[in-house]
Design a protein around this motif. Structure first.
Motif, PDB file in Angstrom:
ATOM      1  N   VAL A   1       0.850  -1.177   0.000  1.00 44.26           N
ATOM      2  CA  VAL A   1       0.000   0.000   0.000  1.00 44.26           C
ATOM      3  C   VAL A   1       0.890   1.232   0.000  1.00 44.26           C
ATOM      4  CG1 VAL A   1      -1.752   1.333   1.225  1.00 44.26           C
ATOM      5  CG2 VAL A   1      -1.863  -1.167   1.238  1.00 44.26           C
ATOM      6  N   VAL A   2       0.615   2.132  -0.942  1.00 40.72           N
ATOM      7  CA  VAL A   2       1.368   3.380  -1.060  1.00 40.72           C
ATOM      8  C   VAL A   2       0.392   4.540  -0.908  1.00 40.72           C
ATOM      9  CG1 VAL A   2       2.761   4.831  -2.607  1.00 40.72           C
ATOM     10  CG2 VAL A   2       3.132   2.357  -2.525  1.00 40.72           C
ATOM     11  N   VAL A   3       0.790   5.539  -0.116  1.00 43.33           N
ATOM     12  CA  VAL A   3      -0.004   6.750   0.051  1.00 43.33           C
ATOM     13  C   VAL A   3       0.517   7.807  -0.910  1.00 43.33           C
ATOM     14  CG1 VAL A   3      -0.729   8.575   1.632  1.00 43.33           C
ATOM     15  CG2 VAL A   3      -0.457   6.228   2.474  1.00 43.33           C
ATOM     16  N   ASP A   4      -0.391   8.342  -1.738  1.00 40.33           N
ATOM     17  CA  ASP A   4      -0.044   9.388  -2.697  1.00 40.33           C
ATOM     18  C   ASP A   4      -0.722  10.676  -2.238  1.00 40.33           C
ATOM     19  OD1 ASP A   4       0.343  11.102  -4.795  1.00 40.33           O
ATOM     20  OD2 ASP A   4      -0.299   9.694  -6.350  1.00 40.33           O
ATOM     21  N   THR A   5       0.073  11.625  -1.741  1.00 39.63           N
ATOM     22  CA  THR A   5      -0.486  12.876  -1.214  1.00 39.63           C
ATOM     23  C   THR A   5      -0.690  13.924  -2.295  1.00 39.63           C
ATOM     24  OG1 THR A   5       1.679  13.850  -0.758  1.00 39.63           O
ATOM     25  CG2 THR A   5       0.687  12.448   0.965  1.00 39.63           C
ATOM     26  N   GLY A   6      -0.289  13.598  -3.485  1.00 41.41           N
ATOM     27  CA  GLY A   6      -0.359  14.567  -4.568  1.00 41.41           C
ATOM     28  C   GLY A   6       0.955  15.241  -4.827  1.00 41.41           C
ATOM     29  N   THR A   7       1.807  15.299  -3.814  1.00 43.34           N
ATOM     30  CA  THR A   7       3.147  15.886  -3.977  1.00 43.34           C
ATOM     31  C   THR A   7       4.238  14.871  -3.700  1.00 43.34           C
ATOM     32  OG1 THR A   7       3.111  16.650  -1.666  1.00 43.34           O
ATOM     33  CG2 THR A   7       2.297  18.188  -3.352  1.00 43.34           C
ATOM     34  N   ALA A   8       3.874  13.770  -3.019  1.00 42.73           N
ATOM     35  CA  ALA A   8       4.865  12.736  -2.697  1.00 42.73           C
ATOM     36  C   ALA A   8       4.138  11.426  -2.456  1.00 42.73           C
ATOM     37  CB  ALA A   8       5.675  13.128  -1.469  1.00 42.73           C
ATOM     38  N   THR A   9       4.908  10.345  -2.527  1.00 39.83           N
ATOM     39  CA  THR A   9       4.348   9.031  -2.230  1.00 39.83           C
ATOM     40  C   THR A   9       5.106   8.415  -1.074  1.00 39.83           C
ATOM     41  OG1 THR A   9       5.781   7.965  -3.853  1.00 39.83           O
ATOM     42  CG2 THR A   9       3.583   8.651  -4.598  1.00 39.83           C
ATOM     43  N   PHE A  10       4.383   7.644  -0.263  1.00 36.18           N
ATOM     44  CA  PHE A  10       4.974   6.994   0.907  1.00 36.18           C
ATOM     45  C   PHE A  10       4.442   5.573   0.979  1.00 36.18           C
ATOM     46  CE2 PHE A  10       4.458  11.502   1.688  1.00 36.18           C
ATOM     47  CZ  PHE A  10       5.695  11.896   2.190  1.00 36.18           C
ATOM     48  N   GLU A  11       5.342   4.606   1.009  1.00 38.60           N
ATOM     49  CA  GLU A  11       4.917   3.214   1.132  1.00 38.60           C
ATOM     50  C   GLU A  11       4.731   2.866   2.596  1.00 38.60           C
ATOM     51  OE1 GLU A  11       5.988  -1.331  -0.320  1.00 38.60           O
ATOM     52  OE2 GLU A  11       7.060   0.399  -1.170  1.00 38.60           O
ATOM     53  N   LEU A  12       3.590   2.231   2.889  1.00 36.98           N
ATOM     54  CA  LEU A  12       3.285   1.821   4.252  1.00 36.98           C
ATOM     55  C   LEU A  12       3.876   0.455   4.540  1.00 36.98           C
ATOM     56  CD1 LEU A  12      -0.478   2.927   4.526  1.00 36.98           C
ATOM     57  CD2 LEU A  12       1.593   4.275   4.945  1.00 36.98           C
ATOM     58  N   THR A  13       4.017   0.173   5.819  1.00 35.26           N
ATOM     59  CA  THR A  13       4.583  -1.092   6.275  1.00 35.26           C
ATOM     60  C   THR A  13       3.464  -2.012   6.726  1.00 35.26           C
ATOM     61  OG1 THR A  13       6.593   0.007   7.018  1.00 35.26           O
ATOM     62  CG2 THR A  13       6.144  -2.188   7.936  1.00 35.26           C
ATOM     63  N   HIS A  14       3.540  -3.255   6.301  1.00 38.81           N
ATOM     64  CA  HIS A  14       2.539  -4.229   6.753  1.00 38.81           C
ATOM     65  C   HIS A  14       2.843  -4.617   8.194  1.00 38.81           C
ATOM     66  CE1 HIS A  14       0.754  -8.376   7.114  1.00 38.81           C
ATOM     67  NE2 HIS A  14      -0.283  -7.643   6.745  1.00 38.81           N
ATOM     68  N   GLN A  15       1.909  -4.343   9.074  1.00 38.65           N
ATOM     69  CA  GLN A  15       2.111  -4.693  10.482  1.00 38.65           C
ATOM     70  C   GLN A  15       1.671  -6.119  10.740  1.00 38.65           C
ATOM     71  OE1 GLN A  15       0.387  -2.046  13.411  1.00 38.65           O
ATOM     72  NE2 GLN A  15       0.599  -3.530  15.059  1.00 38.65           N
ATOM     73  N   GLN A  16       0.379  -6.423  10.517  1.00 37.06           N
ATOM     74  CA  GLN A  16      -0.129  -7.781  10.662  1.00 37.06           C
ATOM     75  C   GLN A  16      -1.541  -7.859  10.123  1.00 37.06           C
ATOM     76  OE1 GLN A  16      -0.250  -7.574  15.247  1.00 37.06           O
ATOM     77  NE2 GLN A  16      -2.033  -8.871  14.811  1.00 37.06           N
ATOM     78  N   ASP A  17      -1.922  -9.030   9.618  1.00 33.98           N
ATOM     79  CA  ASP A  17      -3.300  -9.339   9.221  1.00 33.98           C
ATOM     80  C   ASP A  17      -3.915  -8.290   8.285  1.00 33.98           C
ATOM     81  OD1 ASP A  17      -3.236 -11.608  10.836  1.00 33.98           O
ATOM     82  OD2 ASP A  17      -3.920 -10.490  12.595  1.00 33.98           O
ATOM     83  N   GLY A  18      -3.081  -7.773   7.374  1.00 33.22           N
ATOM     84  CA  GLY A  18      -3.602  -6.835   6.394  1.00 33.22           C
ATOM     85  C   GLY A  18      -3.626  -5.396   6.836  1.00 33.22           C
TER      86      GLY A  18
ATOM     87  N   THR B   1      -2.448  17.310   3.642  1.00 34.84           N
ATOM     88  CA  THR B   1      -3.190  18.537   3.952  1.00 34.84           C
ATOM     89  C   THR B   1      -4.667  18.417   3.616  1.00 34.84           C
ATOM     90  OG1 THR B   1      -2.587  19.412   1.777  1.00 34.84           O
ATOM     91  CG2 THR B   1      -1.168  19.998   3.647  1.00 34.84           C
ATOM     92  N   GLU B   2      -4.990  17.750   2.551  1.00 33.21           N
ATOM     93  CA  GLU B   2      -6.394  17.556   2.186  1.00 33.21           C
ATOM     94  C   GLU B   2      -6.625  16.077   1.911  1.00 33.21           C
ATOM     95  OE1 GLU B   2      -7.296  20.196  -1.001  1.00 33.21           O
ATOM     96  OE2 GLU B   2      -7.035  22.007   0.195  1.00 33.21           O
ATOM     97  N   GLY B   3      -7.013  15.747   0.675  1.00 25.05           N
ATOM     98  CA  GLY B   3      -7.230  14.354   0.331  1.00 25.05           C
ATOM     99  C   GLY B   3      -5.927  13.667  -0.048  1.00 25.05           C
ATOM    100  N   TYR B   4      -6.009  12.381  -0.139  1.00 26.13           N
ATOM    101  CA  TYR B   4      -4.880  11.584  -0.603  1.00 26.13           C
ATOM    102  C   TYR B   4      -5.449  10.336  -1.253  1.00 26.13           C
ATOM    103  CZ  TYR B   4      -5.826   9.129   3.812  1.00 26.13           C
ATOM    104  OH  TYR B   4      -6.436   8.456   4.848  1.00 26.13           O
ATOM    105  N   LEU B   5      -4.630   9.678  -2.024  1.00 26.96           N
ATOM    106  CA  LEU B   5      -5.032   8.450  -2.690  1.00 26.96           C
ATOM    107  C   LEU B   5      -4.185   7.295  -2.193  1.00 26.96           C
ATOM    108  CD1 LEU B   5      -5.445   9.721  -6.371  1.00 26.96           C
ATOM    109  CD2 LEU B   5      -7.268   9.136  -4.760  1.00 26.96           C
ATOM    110  N   LEU B   6      -4.747   6.093  -2.322  1.00 29.53           N
ATOM    111  CA  LEU B   6      -4.034   4.867  -1.975  1.00 29.53           C
ATOM    112  C   LEU B   6      -3.755   4.087  -3.248  1.00 29.53           C
ATOM    113  CD1 LEU B   6      -6.217   3.707   1.071  1.00 29.53           C
ATOM    114  CD2 LEU B   6      -4.096   5.045   1.137  1.00 29.53           C
ATOM    115  N   GLN B   7      -2.523   3.663  -3.394  1.00 27.05           N
ATOM    116  CA  GLN B   7      -2.148   2.757  -4.476  1.00 27.05           C
ATOM    117  C   GLN B   7      -1.951   1.384  -3.841  1.00 27.05           C
ATOM    118  OE1 GLN B   7       1.320   4.599  -6.151  1.00 27.05           O
ATOM    119  NE2 GLN B   7       0.169   6.378  -6.918  1.00 27.05           N
ATOM    120  N   VAL B   8      -2.886   0.489  -4.135  1.00 22.18           N
ATOM    121  CA  VAL B   8      -2.928  -0.806  -3.458  1.00 22.18           C
ATOM    122  C   VAL B   8      -2.576  -1.895  -4.457  1.00 22.18           C
ATOM    123  CG1 VAL B   8      -4.322  -2.372  -2.053  1.00 22.18           C
ATOM    124  CG2 VAL B   8      -4.739   0.099  -1.944  1.00 22.18           C
ATOM    125  N   GLY B   9      -1.553  -2.670  -4.128  1.00 14.79           N
ATOM    126  CA  GLY B   9      -1.113  -3.737  -5.008  1.00 14.79           C
ATOM    127  C   GLY B   9      -1.657  -5.083  -4.580  1.00 14.79           C
TER     128      GLY B   9
END
Length: 729
Positions: free
Chosen positions: A47-64, A76-84
């Motif tokens: 899962v990657v967070v796209d803020t519109g100005t940068a992207t940040f990949e999240l870390t899988h903690q457990q169970d999804g 600051t406002e909305g953001y999108l998720l890029q889910v693989g």
């Protein structure tokens, strides 16, 4: 990027569907260290967070559960998720960044049981929020430990869509981006005893076609064309207006027709026969065809068997454009126990009382509603309003009212729980019916509510501010039963049952009545209406015609079930529908059946043209017996009056012999007219109806001979097994 982990127990509750506040954990949350973003995608690989100005990949903690700590100010406002997922990537909005879609006013009204448009708050509603298309889901489940949404949009795995609890209201809510019309869904409810239930939405406005049981996201785009009808309906109080009702089962009137196909055929047929209204047996979603709609699982959804909700709107609209009112059968007395529906909705009694002595309906293997619970009462009141406001129906016929009013209904001693005063009256049901009627009449001008109430409960049609239940009309079950008992007897025995035909006038003005020959009278071995009649085939049809003539002239509105208008000989079968084939010119007796239908057409035409038959239905001044005691002759004669005093005389000869020179007292037409002439405007024995053609073709002149307490009278020819109507020339 550092993580924003949760305690393992918190994750287990969240992933397991037991968490009451997933929004407090998921989504983006500012902390002293940065912006914590948590996303629940159990089947995702990344899962990657796209803020519109940068992207940040999240870390899988457990169970999804994927987590990450973003720099402060990066979201600051909305953001999108890029889910693989297994080599594919999807761009998604995060539903956990949105505020609740229900406001404090909605929640307050729901808790108070006063949300008169409940369907606009609960259920599934496609919406555009902050520029994002999706569907807002909300459900009342106060006993649940957690609620999730499952549907075709998530592979029926609700792990990624837990809902949040909105406090003490018992409402759970979630906005799901990207979900739109046509989506099928259910609510997955975690019970307090550890079970997971999948339930259809109680406020679903559309449902899958049985045997499938899911709810369907929908919204209406229908444009109505009945503004003139809606503005003028109810210009007269219903008990002072003409009402002749054709009852039908929509699914079997012409088997196989959809709502839109019905709209092409039904309005023309009903209009041709002159009925003012149709009454549709329940059109609400129901799982079992054999219940005929009386075991409702989806109170806000027209049955999907015949089309969409907008298709049903089209049917109502077309009936209105033909000048025909629409009454729908409404069933607030009980609901089925199917696992997917209302029964023990959140794992515990919710819509039904907890005590089985009040919850179990002994007659139908169903459950009764808890009318004393504000939210349940609100659900039903809002549902009544819904059919008026959303579908423009002109009336609600409320089924099985007696079973609601009495705590001991169909119960033996020890099987029922008395009320707080030790009595058998269900005061919660009384208050519910009063509230329902008052609310519907206030919100839906011109509508009428009709009670199927089979006892002598006082004030069913009295106003609520006078202590009545507030219905507009009540089915006269006593008249129906008594008159059919009389008609079923051989004429030689009818003199011993004469009072069965006259007793109704003892109480005729205690309520505003409808005279019902409904579906209940032509099923389960009771035989079709014509088949209840004694004698050979000719006599059966003659009895049938004479009875209809008597019924149309009797005080009260009239209701006739489909098939009876042409004297079909078999009971109604919900799989087969009416026996239309008996009207086929190739059928040997088609003319006889067509003759009965011609009679019904003429009865309705004359009824509408004769105010004496409807203006004073609720006023004793509108009726007078000429001779109600001619038991040995099997003859009944009475007069109806309109508000101007204009009379109509009805004479029924329920014997199979012609009575020549039969003297009948006649009312005075005008004080200065002693030799009035009377025309026979209806004769059910007319040859065109299939009769013998006996009657009074020439005007009948009144004579100065006292009879039946009248100053004038006339000698009439009474045809066999017939009803005649006489009107001043």
């Amino acid at each position: 990027m550092p993580e924003a982990p949760l305690a393992p127990g918190e994750v287990e509750r969240l992933v397991g569907g037991w968490h009451h506040d997933p929004h407090g954990l998921l989504g983006a949350h500012d902390t002293v260290y940065g912006t914590a973003v948590r996303v629940l995608r159990p089947l995702a690989e990344r899962v990657v967070v796209d803020t519109g100005t940068a992207t940040f990949e999240l870390t899988h903690q457990q169970d999804g559960l994927f987590t990450g700590l973003l720099p402060k100010g990066s979201v600051t406002e909305g953001y999108l998720l890029q889910v693989g997922y297994a080599g594919t990537e999807h761009e998604q909005e995060d539903g956990y960044r949105f505020l609740p879609t229900l406001g404090e006013t909605d929640l307050h009204l729901i808790a108070e049981g006063r949300h008169e448009q409940l369907w606009r708050a609960l259920g599934a509603h496609p919406r555009l929020i902050e520029g994002v298309n999706g569907t807002a889901f909300a459900v009342w489940a106060p006993n649940a430990s957690g609620v999730r949404i499952v549907g075709d949009f998530n592979g029926w795995n609700g792990a990624a869509h837990p809902m949040r609890s909105l406090g003490a209201s018992g409402v759970w809510e979630l906005f799901v981006p990207g979900v739109g019309e046509g989506t099928t869904y259910k609510f997955e409810i975690a019970t307090r005893d550890g079970r997971m239930l999948q339930k259809a939405d109680p406020l679903a406005r559309r449902a899958e076609c049985p045997p499938a049981t899911a709810s369907v996201v929908t919204s209406s785009r229908y444009e109505w064309h009945d503004a003139d009808w809606m503005a003028t309906r109810g210009r007269l109080p219903h008990h002072q207006a003409p009402m002749s009702v054709y009852e039908l089962h929509p699914g079997s009137w012409r088997p196989g027709l959809t709502y839109r196909q019905l709209a092409d055929e039904l309005p023309g047929y009903v209009r041709d026969l002159g009925f003012t209204h149709v009454e549709l047996m329940p059109v609400m979603q129901h799982p079992f065809d054999g219940s005929w709609g009386y075991q409702v699982s989806g109170y806000f959804a027209p049955t999907s068997r015949l089309g969409t909700p907008d298709d049903f709107r089209y049917l109502v609209d077309e009936l209105h454009r033909a000048g025909i009112g629409v009454i729908v059968d409404w069933v607030p007395a009980h609901f089925p126990k199917d696992d997917f529906a209302l029964a023990r909705f959140d794992g515990e009694p919710l819509y039904e009382p907890a005590d089985p002595r009040r919850a179990e309906h002994p007659d139908w293997g169903t459950l009764e509603f808890d009318y004393g619970r504000a939210e349940v009462r609100n659900f039903l009141v809002a549902n009544a309003v819904y059919w008026g406001e959303e579908f423009h129906v002109d009336g609600l016929r409320v089924d099985a009212v007696a079973s609601m009013l009495y705590l001991d209904y169909s119960r033996e001693h020890g099987e029922w729980l008395p009320n707080e005063h030790g009595g058998r009256e269900n005061w919660d049901a009384v208050r519910f019916l009063q509230e329902m009627n008052a609310t519907v009449y206030r919100r839906c001008p011109g509508i009428v509510t009709v009670a199927e109430e089979s006892t002598a409960w006082p004030g069913v049609t009295a106003p609520t501010d006078h202590g009545g239940l507030g219905f507009g009309l009540k089915w006269n079950m006593g008249w129906m039963h008594d008159s059919l008992v009389y008609m079923s007897k051989e004429p030689v025995h009818r003199r011993f049952h004469h009072n069965d035909m006259t007793f109704s006038m003892v109480y005729a003005y205690s309520e505003n009545y409808v005279l019902p020959i409904s579906h209940d009278e032509v099923v389960h071995g009771k035989r079709a209406l014509v088949s209840k009649m004694p004698g050979d085939w000719w006599q059966q049809r003659a009895n049938h015609r004479a009875y209809l003539g008597f019924m149309w002239a009797h005080p009260g509105k009239q209701l006739l079930f489909m098939g009876s208008e042409f004297a079909q000989g078999a009971e109604w079968d919900h799989k087969e529908g009416p026996q239309w084939w008996v009207l086929d010119p190739k059928w040997p007796a088609h003319a006889e059946h067509e003759g009965v239908r011609d009679l019904v057409r003429d009865l309705n035409r004359l009824y509408l043209d004769t105010p004496a038959l409807w203006q004073l239905d609720g006023d004793p001044a509108g009726f007078s017996w000429l001779d109600g005691g001619a038991a040995d002759d099997n003859v009944f004669s009475f007069v109806r009056y309109d508000t101007q005093g204009r009379p109509l005389v009805c004479v029924s000869n329920m014997s199979p012999v012609v009575r020549h020179g039969y003297r009948v007292g006649l009312p005075t037409v005008r004080a200065d007219v002693r030799d009035a002439r009377w025309l026979e405007i209806l004769n059910t024995d007319t040859a065109v109806y299939g009769g013998s053609g006996v009657g009074n073709p020439d005007p009948v002149k009144a004579e100065q001979v006292e009879w039946n307490g009248r100053d004038t009278s006339a000698e009439l020819t009474l045809p066999p097994l017939s009803t005649i109507w006489l009107s001043p020339a």
